[in-house]
Design a protein around this motif. Structure first.
Motif, PDB file in Angstrom:
ATOM      1  N   HIS A  79       0.812  -1.222   0.000  1.00 30.45           N
ATOM      2  CA  HIS A  79       0.000   0.000   0.000  1.00 30.45           C
ATOM      3  C   HIS A  79       0.843   1.269   0.000  1.00 30.45           C
ATOM      4  CE1 HIS A  79      -3.927  -2.049   1.651  1.00 30.45           C
ATOM      5  NE2 HIS A  79      -3.200  -2.883   0.928  1.00 30.45           N
ATOM      6  N   LEU A  80       2.147   1.158  -0.162  1.00 29.65           N
ATOM      7  CA  LEU A  80       3.036   2.314  -0.132  1.00 29.65           C
ATOM      8  C   LEU A  80       3.583   2.596  -1.523  1.00 29.65           C
ATOM      9  CD1 LEU A  80       5.084   1.491   3.090  1.00 29.65           C
ATOM     10  CD2 LEU A  80       3.254   3.189   2.859  1.00 29.65           C
ATOM     11  N   PRO A  81       3.343   3.801  -2.078  1.00 31.88           N
ATOM     12  CA  PRO A  81       3.929   4.127  -3.375  1.00 31.88           C
ATOM     13  C   PRO A  81       5.452   4.194  -3.271  1.00 31.88           C
ATOM     14  CG  PRO A  81       2.825   6.049  -2.423  1.00 31.88           C
ATOM     15  CD  PRO A  81       2.517   4.897  -1.541  1.00 31.88           C
ATOM     16  N   ARG A  82       6.112   3.442  -4.131  1.00 32.47           N
ATOM     17  CA  ARG A  82       7.575   3.368  -4.053  1.00 32.47           C
ATOM     18  C   ARG A  82       8.118   2.873  -5.395  1.00 32.47           C
ATOM     19  NH1 ARG A  82      10.976   2.812   0.439  1.00 32.47           N
ATOM     20  NH2 ARG A  82       9.358   2.078   1.855  1.00 32.47           N
ATOM     21  N   ALA A  83       9.303   3.310  -5.739  1.00 34.63           N
ATOM     22  CA  ALA A  83      10.001   2.817  -6.923  1.00 34.63           C
ATOM     23  C   ALA A  83      11.452   2.543  -6.575  1.00 34.63           C
ATOM     24  CB  ALA A  83       9.923   3.826  -8.068  1.00 34.63           C
ATOM     25  N   VAL A  84      11.977   1.440  -7.102  1.00 34.58           N
ATOM     26  CA  VAL A  84      13.379   1.077  -6.906  1.00 34.58           C
ATOM     27  C   VAL A  84      13.966   0.735  -8.273  1.00 34.58           C
ATOM     28  CG1 VAL A  84      14.946  -0.675  -5.983  1.00 34.58           C
ATOM     29  CG2 VAL A  84      13.148   0.280  -4.527  1.00 34.58           C
ATOM     30  N   ARG A  85      15.074   1.375  -8.599  1.00 34.88           N
ATOM     31  CA  ARG A  85      15.805   1.038  -9.818  1.00 34.88           C
ATOM     32  C   ARG A  85      16.796  -0.080  -9.485  1.00 34.88           C
ATOM     33  NH1 ARG A  85      14.822   2.604 -14.986  1.00 34.88           N
ATOM     34  NH2 ARG A  85      14.632   4.783 -14.314  1.00 34.88           N
ATOM     35  N   LEU A  86      16.668  -1.208 -10.165  1.00 32.44           N
ATOM     36  CA  LEU A  86      17.574  -2.320  -9.932  1.00 32.44           C
ATOM     37  C   LEU A  86      18.912  -2.045 -10.614  1.00 32.44           C
ATOM     38  CD1 LEU A  86      15.107  -5.321 -10.375  1.00 32.44           C
ATOM     39  CD2 LEU A  86      15.523  -3.879  -8.371  1.00 32.44           C
ATOM     40  N   SER A  87      19.939  -2.783 -10.215  1.00 23.99           N
ATOM     41  CA  SER A  87      21.287  -2.474 -10.695  1.00 23.99           C
ATOM     42  C   SER A  87      21.443  -2.707 -12.187  1.00 23.99           C
ATOM     43  CB  SER A  87      22.324  -3.296  -9.915  1.00 23.99           C
ATOM     44  OG  SER A  87      22.052  -4.680 -10.033  1.00 23.99           O
ATOM     45  N   ASP A  88      20.584  -3.534 -12.773  1.00 25.20           N
ATOM     46  CA  ASP A  88      20.656  -3.775 -14.218  1.00 25.20           C
ATOM     47  C   ASP A  88      19.753  -2.831 -15.010  1.00 25.20           C
ATOM     48  OD1 ASP A  88      18.123  -4.731 -13.679  1.00 25.20           O
ATOM     49  OD2 ASP A  88      18.545  -6.805 -14.244  1.00 25.20           O
ATOM     50  N   GLY A  89      19.115  -1.865 -14.330  1.00 24.31           N
ATOM     51  CA  GLY A  89      18.297  -0.876 -15.017  1.00 24.31           C
ATOM     52  C   GLY A  89      16.811  -1.128 -14.977  1.00 24.31           C
ATOM     53  N   ARG A  90      16.401  -2.333 -14.602  1.00 17.52           N
ATOM     54  CA  ARG A  90      14.964  -2.573 -14.483  1.00 17.52           C
ATOM     55  C   ARG A  90      14.368  -1.689 -13.389  1.00 17.52           C
ATOM     56  NH1 ARG A  90      14.692  -8.848 -13.411  1.00 17.52           N
ATOM     57  NH2 ARG A  90      16.634  -8.272 -12.364  1.00 17.52           N
ATOM     58  N   LEU A  91      13.089  -1.314 -13.579  1.00 19.07           N
ATOM     59  CA  LEU A  91      12.402  -0.457 -12.619  1.00 19.07           C
ATOM     60  C   LEU A  91      11.292  -1.244 -11.950  1.00 19.07           C
ATOM     61  CD1 LEU A  91      12.210   2.441 -11.470  1.00 19.07           C
ATOM     62  CD2 LEU A  91      10.485   2.903 -13.239  1.00 19.07           C
ATOM     63  N   LEU A  92      11.302  -1.252 -10.627  1.00 20.18           N
ATOM     64  CA  LEU A  92      10.283  -1.917  -9.816  1.00 20.18           C
ATOM     65  C   LEU A  92       9.408  -0.849  -9.181  1.00 20.18           C
ATOM     66  CD1 LEU A  92       9.120  -4.452  -8.334  1.00 20.18           C
ATOM     67  CD2 LEU A  92      10.945  -4.145  -6.641  1.00 20.18           C
ATOM     68  N   VAL A  93       8.091  -0.937  -9.392  1.00 22.30           N
ATOM     69  CA  VAL A  93       7.178   0.117  -8.964  1.00 22.30           C
ATOM     70  C   VAL A  93       6.009  -0.475  -8.198  1.00 22.30           C
ATOM     71  CG1 VAL A  93       5.588   1.932  -9.734  1.00 22.30           C
ATOM     72  CG2 VAL A  93       7.780   1.607 -10.900  1.00 22.30           C
ATOM     73  N   ASN A  94       5.696   0.128  -7.058  1.00 21.22           N
ATOM     74  CA  ASN A  94       4.452  -0.117  -6.329  1.00 21.22           C
ATOM     75  C   ASN A  94       3.637   1.174  -6.411  1.00 21.22           C
ATOM     76  OD1 ASN A  94       2.425  -0.323  -4.289  1.00 21.22           O
ATOM     77  ND2 ASN A  94       3.675  -1.769  -3.125  1.00 21.22           N
ATOM     78  N   PRO A  95       2.417   1.129  -6.976  1.00 22.08           N
ATOM     79  CA  PRO A  95       1.646   2.362  -7.155  1.00 22.08           C
ATOM     80  C   PRO A  95       0.960   2.873  -5.905  1.00 22.08           C
ATOM     81  CG  PRO A  95       0.383   0.502  -7.953  1.00 22.08           C
ATOM     82  CD  PRO A  95       1.745  -0.035  -7.565  1.00 22.08           C
ATOM     83  N   GLY A  96       1.084   2.160  -4.784  1.00 22.41           N
ATOM     84  CA  GLY A  96       0.319   2.525  -3.601  1.00 22.41           C
ATOM     85  C   GLY A  96      -1.091   1.977  -3.675  1.00 22.41           C
ATOM     86  N   SER A  97      -1.906   2.344  -2.718  1.00 25.80           N
ATOM     87  CA  SER A  97      -3.253   1.780  -2.601  1.00 25.80           C
ATOM     88  C   SER A  97      -4.314   2.764  -3.078  1.00 25.80           C
ATOM     89  CB  SER A  97      -3.537   1.406  -1.139  1.00 25.80           C
ATOM     90  OG  SER A  97      -4.873   0.966  -0.997  1.00 25.80           O
ATOM     91  N   VAL A  98      -5.205   2.258  -3.918  1.00 25.03           N
ATOM     92  CA  VAL A  98      -6.366   3.060  -4.318  1.00 25.03           C
ATOM     93  C   VAL A  98      -7.268   3.321  -3.122  1.00 25.03           C
ATOM     94  CG1 VAL A  98      -8.498   3.029  -5.678  1.00 25.03           C
ATOM     95  CG2 VAL A  98      -6.343   2.328  -6.735  1.00 25.03           C
ATOM     96  N   GLY A  99      -7.542   2.277  -2.319  1.00 26.68           N
ATOM     97  CA  GLY A  99      -8.656   2.379  -1.398  1.00 26.68           C
ATOM     98  C   GLY A  99      -8.419   2.161   0.073  1.00 26.68           C
ATOM     99  N   CYS A 100      -7.168   1.861   0.482  1.00 22.90           N
ATOM    100  CA  CYS A 100      -6.917   1.578   1.899  1.00 22.90           C
ATOM    101  C   CYS A 100      -5.580   2.192   2.297  1.00 22.90           C
ATOM    102  CB  CYS A 100      -6.909   0.065   2.143  1.00 22.90           C
ATOM    103  SG  CYS A 100      -6.575  -0.413   3.850  1.00 22.90           S
ATOM    104  N   PRO A 101      -5.567   3.425   2.790  1.00 23.03           N
ATOM    105  CA  PRO A 101      -4.306   4.123   3.051  1.00 23.03           C
ATOM    106  C   PRO A 101      -3.608   3.753   4.350  1.00 23.03           C
ATOM    107  CG  PRO A 101      -6.144   5.560   3.558  1.00 23.03           C
ATOM    108  CD  PRO A 101      -6.736   4.307   2.985  1.00 23.03           C
ATOM    109  N   ALA A 102      -4.247   2.966   5.214  1.00 29.62           N
ATOM    110  CA  ALA A 102      -3.607   2.617   6.486  1.00 29.62           C
ATOM    111  C   ALA A 102      -4.166   1.299   6.995  1.00 29.62           C
ATOM    112  CB  ALA A 102      -3.833   3.723   7.524  1.00 29.62           C
ATOM    113  N   TYR A 103      -3.277   0.473   7.555  1.00 26.97           N
ATOM    114  CA  TYR A 103      -3.691  -0.799   8.153  1.00 26.97           C
ATOM    115  C   TYR A 103      -2.597  -1.259   9.097  1.00 26.97           C
ATOM    116  CZ  TYR A 103      -0.434  -3.081   4.936  1.00 26.97           C
ATOM    117  OH  TYR A 103       0.707  -3.462   4.256  1.00 26.97           O
ATOM    118  N   ASP A 104      -2.903  -2.260   9.914  1.00 23.51           N
ATOM    119  CA  ASP A 104      -1.876  -2.901  10.718  1.00 23.51           C
ATOM    120  C   ASP A 104      -1.889  -4.396  10.457  1.00 23.51           C
ATOM    121  OD1 ASP A 104      -4.210  -3.578  12.060  1.00 23.51           O
ATOM    122  OD2 ASP A 104      -3.535  -2.878  14.017  1.00 23.51           O
ATOM    123  N   ASP A 105      -0.780  -5.049  10.783  1.00 17.99           N
ATOM    124  CA  ASP A 105      -0.618  -6.483  10.531  1.00 17.99           C
ATOM    125  C   ASP A 105       0.356  -7.032  11.558  1.00 17.99           C
ATOM    126  OD1 ASP A 105      -0.871  -8.953   9.360  1.00 17.99           O
ATOM    127  OD2 ASP A 105       0.216  -8.457   7.531  1.00 17.99           O
TER     128      ASP A 105
END
Length: 248
Positions: A159-185
């Motif tokens: 649920h967290l928007p984040r992007a990480v560029r991998l060492s070979d150039g690939r891009l990993l993206v999490n768009p975050g949550s449309v509908g649930c901005p907070a939770y616990d686990d």
């Protein structure tokens, strides 16, 4: 190539409608939207969310909460699933059953909910024993991407928007949550995930030349209507999270 990535709607039809309208306003057609799962579970409007999503026929992967809805017995479901299950038709459940755990979109984008092999594991986040949520070391993130040849990898789950560029150039993206901005686990340790804003989150990814760029968009909507709905359904943590983006 330009696409919109959505994830973790969790039955919030009002947030979904606002995000779809914003995507259209950016000039992105429905056939360039991908959905990273956890579509319906939660104490909000699972049935109405399904009625919006199913006809759109978006490229969609199955999340862990989608899986719980079709694997757990009705009387043994977690609260998020029990709240949603009562609103779903057999056709909605058949749609969930047909979703793949991962897929490749237009040969260039890899989609999964959490990680390729585990729909309950955060790809980019590490949970410390004291509950702090932080970024994993790059080597651990890259290990989970072994065998994926696509230059853009999309996941959700945290649920967290984040992007990480991998060492070979690939891009990993999490768009975050449309509908649930907070939770616990409580897995692997008790922790809270809090976006700090009640707005609906999604991402626009665009390839220019050989490189991908990503823009995270936070969309306002009538979040208080959903907060009040969660309160009427007896879900205090959802009520707080939807109101503020924090659990308290």
């Amino acid at each position: 190539m330009r696409l919109a990535a959505i994830a973790d709607i969790h039955g919030n039809a009002a947030a979904l409608e606002a995000v779809l309208a914003d995507i259209a306003a950016q000039g992105i057609a429905p056939d360039s939207i991908v959905n990273l799962g956890d579509c319906l579970s939660g104490p909000l409007e699972a049935g109405r969310t399904a009625d919006i999503l199913v006809p759109l026929d978006l490229p969609t992967v199955r999340g862990n909460h989608d899986r719980y809805l079709i694997e757990h017995e009705a009387g043994k479901m977690h609260s998020w699933e029990a709240d949603a299950f009562r609103q779903l038709t057999p056709a909605h459940l058949d749609w969930l059953r047909a979703l793949p755990v991962s897929r490749v979109w237009r040969e260039e984008v890899f989609l999964c909910h959490a990680t390729p092999a585990d729909d309950q594991l955060y790809w980019m986040e590490r949970i410390e024993p004291n509950g702090v949520v932080g970024l994993k070391p790059r080597a651990e993130i890259e290990e989970l991407a072994d065998g994926i040849s696509q230059s853009l990898i999309l996941c959700g789950h945290s649920h967290l928007p984040r992007a990480v560029r991998l060492s070979d150039g690939r891009l990993l993206v999490n768009p975050g949550s449309v509908g649930c901005p907070a939770y616990d686990d409580d897995t692997p340790y008790y922790h809270r995930v809090e976006a700090g804003t009640p707005m609906a989150s999604y991402a626009i990814c665009e390839r220019q030349g050989g490189d991908w760029s990503v823009s995270f968009r936070l969309v306002p909507y009538d979040h208080m209507s959903q907060s009040r709905l969660a309160g009427r359904n007896g879900r205090a943590s959802w009520e707080a999270g939807l109101a503020t983006g924090w659990l308290g």
